[in-house]
Design a protein around this motif. Structure first.
Motif, PDB file in Angstrom:
ATOM      1  N   GLN A  77     -20.538  52.478 -42.078  1.00  0.00           N
ATOM      2  CA  GLN A  77     -21.003  53.859 -42.170  1.00  0.00           C
ATOM      3  C   GLN A  77     -19.938  54.834 -41.682  1.00  0.00           C
ATOM      4  N   GLN A  78     -19.256  54.490 -40.590  1.00  0.00           N
ATOM      5  CA  GLN A  78     -18.195  55.360 -40.072  1.00  0.00           C
ATOM      6  C   GLN A  78     -17.027  55.423 -41.053  1.00  0.00           C
ATOM      7  N   LEU A  79     -16.674  54.283 -41.617  1.00  0.00           N
ATOM      8  CA  LEU A  79     -15.564  54.256 -42.573  1.00  0.00           C
ATOM      9  C   LEU A  79     -15.874  55.121 -43.785  1.00  0.00           C
ATOM     10  N   GLN A  80     -17.098  55.034 -44.282  1.00  0.00           N
ATOM     11  CA  GLN A  80     -17.464  55.830 -45.457  1.00  0.00           C
ATOM     12  C   GLN A  80     -17.517  57.319 -45.127  1.00  0.00           C
ATOM     13  N   ALA A  81     -18.006  57.636 -43.936  1.00  0.00           N
ATOM     14  CA  ALA A  81     -18.130  59.046 -43.558  1.00  0.00           C
ATOM     15  C   ALA A  81     -16.775  59.720 -43.412  1.00  0.00           C
ATOM     16  N   HIS A  82     -15.733  58.945 -43.141  1.00  0.00           N
ATOM     17  CA  HIS A  82     -14.411  59.527 -42.893  1.00  0.00           C
ATOM     18  C   HIS A  82     -13.400  59.164 -43.971  1.00  0.00           C
ATOM     19  N   SER A  83     -13.882  58.691 -45.119  1.00  0.00           N
ATOM     20  CA  SER A  83     -12.983  58.281 -46.208  1.00  0.00           C
ATOM     21  C   SER A  83     -13.247  59.109 -47.451  1.00  0.00           C
ATOM     22  N   GLY A  84     -12.182  59.549 -48.096  1.00  0.00           N
ATOM     23  CA  GLY A  84     -12.318  60.285 -49.351  1.00  0.00           C
ATOM     24  C   GLY A  84     -12.665  59.365 -50.507  1.00  0.00           C
ATOM     25  N   HIS A  85     -12.235  58.116 -50.440  1.00  0.00           N
ATOM     26  CA  HIS A  85     -12.589  57.132 -51.459  1.00  0.00           C
ATOM     27  C   HIS A  85     -12.458  55.740 -50.852  1.00  0.00           C
ATOM     28  N   TRP A  86     -13.080  54.771 -51.491  1.00  0.00           N
ATOM     29  CA  TRP A  86     -12.992  53.385 -51.047  1.00  0.00           C
ATOM     30  C   TRP A  86     -13.240  52.468 -52.223  1.00  0.00           C
ATOM     31  N   TYR A  87     -13.271  51.193 -51.981  1.00  0.00           N
ATOM     32  CA  TYR A  87     -13.446  50.188 -53.027  1.00  0.00           C
ATOM     33  C   TYR A  87     -14.668  49.340 -52.739  1.00  0.00           C
ATOM     34  N   ASP A 116     -16.449  44.405 -55.542  1.00  0.00           N
ATOM     35  CA  ASP A 116     -15.966  43.931 -56.846  1.00  0.00           C
ATOM     36  C   ASP A 116     -14.642  44.572 -57.251  1.00  0.00           C
ATOM     37  N   GLY A 117     -14.083  45.429 -56.392  1.00  0.00           N
ATOM     38  CA  GLY A 117     -12.805  46.054 -56.664  1.00  0.00           C
ATOM     39  C   GLY A 117     -12.892  47.412 -57.320  1.00  0.00           C
ATOM     40  N   SER A 118     -14.079  47.854 -57.700  1.00  0.00           N
ATOM     41  CA  SER A 118     -14.214  49.160 -58.338  1.00  0.00           C
ATOM     42  C   SER A 118     -14.089  50.273 -57.304  1.00  0.00           C
ATOM     43  N   ALA A 119     -13.500  51.394 -57.709  1.00  0.00           N
ATOM     44  CA  ALA A 119     -13.260  52.507 -56.791  1.00  0.00           C
ATOM     45  C   ALA A 119     -14.476  53.417 -56.714  1.00  0.00           C
ATOM     46  N   VAL A 120     -14.660  54.008 -55.523  1.00  0.00           N
ATOM     47  CA  VAL A 120     -15.778  54.915 -55.273  1.00  0.00           C
ATOM     48  C   VAL A 120     -15.227  56.178 -54.622  1.00  0.00           C
ATOM     49  N   SER A 121     -15.674  57.334 -55.113  1.00  0.00           N
ATOM     50  CA  SER A 121     -15.332  58.594 -54.457  1.00  0.00           C
ATOM     51  C   SER A 121     -16.518  59.047 -53.626  1.00  0.00           C
ATOM     52  N   GLY A 122     -16.236  59.554 -52.415  1.00  0.00           N
ATOM     53  CA  GLY A 122     -17.346  59.983 -51.571  1.00  0.00           C
ATOM     54  C   GLY A 122     -16.867  60.293 -50.172  1.00  0.00           C
ATOM     55  N   TYR A 170     -11.112  50.143 -47.465  1.00  0.00           N
ATOM     56  CA  TYR A 170     -10.967  51.553 -47.085  1.00  0.00           C
ATOM     57  C   TYR A 170      -9.483  51.870 -46.894  1.00  0.00           C
ATOM     58  N   PRO A 171      -8.856  52.543 -47.884  1.00  0.00           N
ATOM     59  CA  PRO A 171      -7.403  52.762 -47.854  1.00  0.00           C
ATOM     60  C   PRO A 171      -6.904  53.562 -46.662  1.00  0.00           C
ATOM     61  N   ASN A 172      -7.767  54.375 -46.049  1.00  0.00           N
ATOM     62  CA  ASN A 172      -7.298  55.198 -44.929  1.00  0.00           C
ATOM     63  C   ASN A 172      -7.302  54.444 -43.604  1.00  0.00           C
ATOM     64  N   VAL A 173      -7.695  53.164 -43.589  1.00  0.00           N
ATOM     65  CA  VAL A 173      -7.507  52.331 -42.402  1.00  0.00           C
ATOM     66  C   VAL A 173      -6.034  51.930 -42.354  1.00  0.00           C
ATOM     67  N   ALA A 180      -3.209  43.306 -53.058  1.00  0.00           N
ATOM     68  CA  ALA A 180      -2.645  43.565 -54.388  1.00  0.00           C
ATOM     69  C   ALA A 180      -2.608  45.059 -54.703  1.00  0.00           C
ATOM     70  N   VAL A 181      -3.587  45.804 -54.177  1.00  0.00           N
ATOM     71  CA  VAL A 181      -3.576  47.262 -54.285  1.00  0.00           C
ATOM     72  C   VAL A 181      -2.921  47.799 -53.018  1.00  0.00           C
ATOM     73  N   ALA A 182      -1.750  48.383 -53.151  1.00  0.00           N
ATOM     74  CA  ALA A 182      -0.918  48.703 -51.993  1.00  0.00           C
ATOM     75  C   ALA A 182      -1.640  49.545 -50.950  1.00  0.00           C
ATOM     76  N   GLU A 183      -2.457  50.513 -51.384  1.00  0.00           N
ATOM     77  CA  GLU A 183      -3.090  51.405 -50.412  1.00  0.00           C
ATOM     78  C   GLU A 183      -4.181  50.713 -49.609  1.00  0.00           C
ATOM     79  N   ARG A 184      -4.544  49.486 -49.994  1.00  0.00           N
ATOM     80  CA  ARG A 184      -5.596  48.763 -49.273  1.00  0.00           C
ATOM     81  C   ARG A 184      -5.030  47.870 -48.159  1.00  0.00           C
ATOM     82  N   ALA A 185      -3.743  47.909 -47.961  1.00  0.00           N
ATOM     83  CA  ALA A 185      -3.117  47.118 -46.902  1.00  0.00           C
ATOM     84  C   ALA A 185      -3.190  47.854 -45.567  1.00  0.00           C
TER      85      ALA A 185
END
Length: 582
Positions: A400-410, A413-419, A464-467, A486-491
């Motif tokens: 919940q904290q990660l989603q509240a402070h993230s512009g997007h995440w995955y 299943d690997g699909s991207a979400v904006s929120g 969560y790419p912003n971690v 494999a997705v660089a921003e997810r490292a």
């Protein structure tokens, strides 16, 4: 540190062959000139290096026996590009984002407590350390170092905070917690329990298995070169004034803050032993070996054996009982941080709130800097054993904290979400590492809740790419791990720092920068306490004891300094990472 001093140490290391490579803890260099160039290049990239291991490092001299420590060459910056490519010119473009300090595993120890297992040192190197009577002074000297530095070496930003990532106490006793809070906030400290006029621990027992610093008796430690230090024990327990941190500080809970010796479940059955008048100083090898094994594999049986040993051990000493040794609960741990006497530089509660004190939920979020969020987890498991995990409720809260402070995440299943309503960079803090979160036994505090291991936590964070980092302790060693994807921003990077009870007694400065080229950098710089390197066995002043604390830790016969030190890739580093959204 001067080039002359560097070459003095280096020439000794390479005397056997003028052309041989020089291997130091900070890396391998072909020559003294190469090391000098590396250190010069490091200094050129930094705002300042003074007072950090970029400048100089405690270095042992001699090859065998008890080894003294002197100031040796610093450790140059190591650039790690496993997760993103380093672009030229980034120093001129970088924007400083955050600068803070990590303390970890200070283990402020009541060495006179009946609830200790010093006689197990041969089987468990954490059971007894020759330096442990000096933990409180050593921690205060580390505070002095942070106060004297004030800013990060690469960004020049003032430290926004210090985070202590667990095992702040050694045996979750109330008196140890009071020492920790006093060291961090400042105040008068008396690192002694029981009889205030004398020492009542194993180091004046006359037993050959311990270092008896004030006795001329040739114990096994003195046979290995340990010194006789007149007045050591009286000085170790002497009151002193701790300056306290000048910057805000926060606390993360560790297993030694949570259970008996960080291993045994605390059901309140042993409180009378904690506060009682009997202390085991030794037992026969068969019982010691059995207890050491049970502590690792069967905590319940270990408790039963401990009770028997108290009645018939080879060496049971009568000591002064002390009610302040009573173990604290997780709720009392949080409540103690809310005591106004320990506010220091703040914030009030140091991360914990009245709700945390009422519920015992010791996880929270806090602001590191504008645009940078910190999340502190509780990875302890009251079922026993040293390793940890987290429960389902905390895992859901974290997401919940990660989603509240993230512009997007995955999604999984690997699909991207904006929120989300924010887009902070996120730094996670915990005591345990990703590889020491395999304790999936039901936690007695939440018996019907599933526990989750480090692999599950890594998988969640990589959605969560912003971690950008997970900062932790527990292992007592320096180790930095790249969690690629494999997705660089997810490292992200996992930054594990050595303890401040075992050598090398490090803390770590962490700085975050935006490089203006689609990457960010995490600069990690190790620091030592403010104690001088050279020791004097006749000097039992506060300064002399702080220096001796480090040197005794290096010489602990059961320790493994080379393992805990880590490599040059775990010391002073620049960790590159793809900026989220690029």
């Amino acid at each position: 540190m001067s080039a002359i001093s560097r070459r003095r140490f280096i020439s000794g290391a390479s005397a056997a062959s003028a052309g041989a490579a020089i291997s130091l803890a900070g890396g391998t260099f072909a020559s003294a000139a190469e090391l000098d160039r590396a250190l010069a290049a490091t200094a050129a990239r930094a705002v300042k290096v003074t007072g950090t291991t970029l400048e100089q490092v405690a270095t042992p001299v001699g090859a065998t026996g008890y080894r003294r420590l002197l100031a040796g060459p610093g450790w140059p910056l190591a650039v790690r590009g496993e997760l993103a490519t380093a672009q030229n010119g980034r120093d001129d473009r970088r924007t400083p984002l955050a600068s803070f300090v990590q303390f970890t595993d200070m283990h402020l120890a009541d060495t006179e407590s009946p609830m200790r297992f010093e006689y197990l040192a041969r089987w468990n190197d954490a059971a007894y350390r020759p330096q442990e009577a000096l933990t409180v002074r050593g921690a205060s000297s580390l505070v002095e170092r942070v106060n004297s530095l004030g800013t990060g070496p690469y960004t020049g930003l003032p430290f926004s905070l210090v985070m202590a990532t667990g095992d702040n106490t050694d045996n979750h006793e109330q008196i140890e917690l009071d020492w920790y809070l006093s060291v961090m906030s400042g105040g008068r400290v008396t690192p002694n329990s029981g009889d205030p006029t004398r020492y009542e621990g194993v180091q004046n027992s006359g037993s050959s298995i311990y270092w008896n610093p004030e006795l001329s008796y040739r114990d096994s430690y003195k046979a290995a070169g340990f010194p006789e230090v007149p007045g050591f024990l009286g000085a170790a327990g002497r009151p002193f004034s701790a300056p306290g941190l000048k910057v805000p500080w926060y606390t993360t809970v560790g297993n030694h803050d949570d259970s008996i010796e960080g291993t045994l479940p605390d059901l309140g059955l042993l409180n009378d032993i904690y506060t009682g008048d009997r202390k085991i100083e030794g037992c026969d090898d068969a019982d010691a070996a059995k207890l050491a094994d049970l502590l690792q594999h069967n905590p319940a049986e270990a408790v039963l054996l401990l009770g028997r040993l108290l009645s018939d051990a080879d060496a049971v000493r009568e000591i002064t009982p002390d009610s302040r040794r009573k173990p604290f609960t997780v709720k009392e741990f949080a409540q103690a941080h809310l005591n106004p006497a320990y506010t220091g530089a703040g914030p009030f509660g140091h991360g914990f709130t009245a709700d945390a004190a009422a519920s015992g939920q010791l996880y929270y979020t806090f602001r590191i800097a504008d645009g940078v969020l910190g999340i502190s987890l509780d990875t302890t498991n009251a079922a026993g054993f040293a390793d940890g995990s987290i429960g389902t409720a905390q895992l859901k809260w974290l997401e919940q904290q990660l989603q509240a402070h993230s512009g997007h995440w995955y999604n999984t299943d690997g699909s991207a979400v904006s929120g989300g309503h924010g887009n902070d960079l996120i730094v996670l803090f915990s005591h345990h590492t990703s590889t020491t979160m395999g304790n999936l036994l039901p936690d007695p505090r939440h018996l019907f809740e599933r526990r989750h291991n480090g692999d599950e936590l890594v998988a969640l964070l990589q959605r969560y790419p912003n971690v950008v980092a997970w900062v932790n302790g527990h292992s007592h060693q320096n180790r930095i791990t790249a969690h690629g994807h494999a997705v660089a921003e997810r490292a992200f990077w996992e930054i594990n720092t050595a303890s401040h009870i075992d050598y090398p007694q490090h803390a770590r400065i962490i700085e975050l920068t935006d490089n203006g080229d689609g990457t960010i950098s995490l600069f990690t710089t190790l620091i030592e306490s403010a104690a001088r390197y050279a020791t004097d066995f006749q000097d039992t002043s506060d300064e002399g004891l702080a220096a001796l604390y480090r040197e005794l830790a290096y010489n602990d016969p059961y320790a493994t300094p080379s393992v805990k030190l880590g490599t040059s890739l775990d010391h002073n580093t620049e960790l590159l990472l793809a900026k989220p959204g690029h």
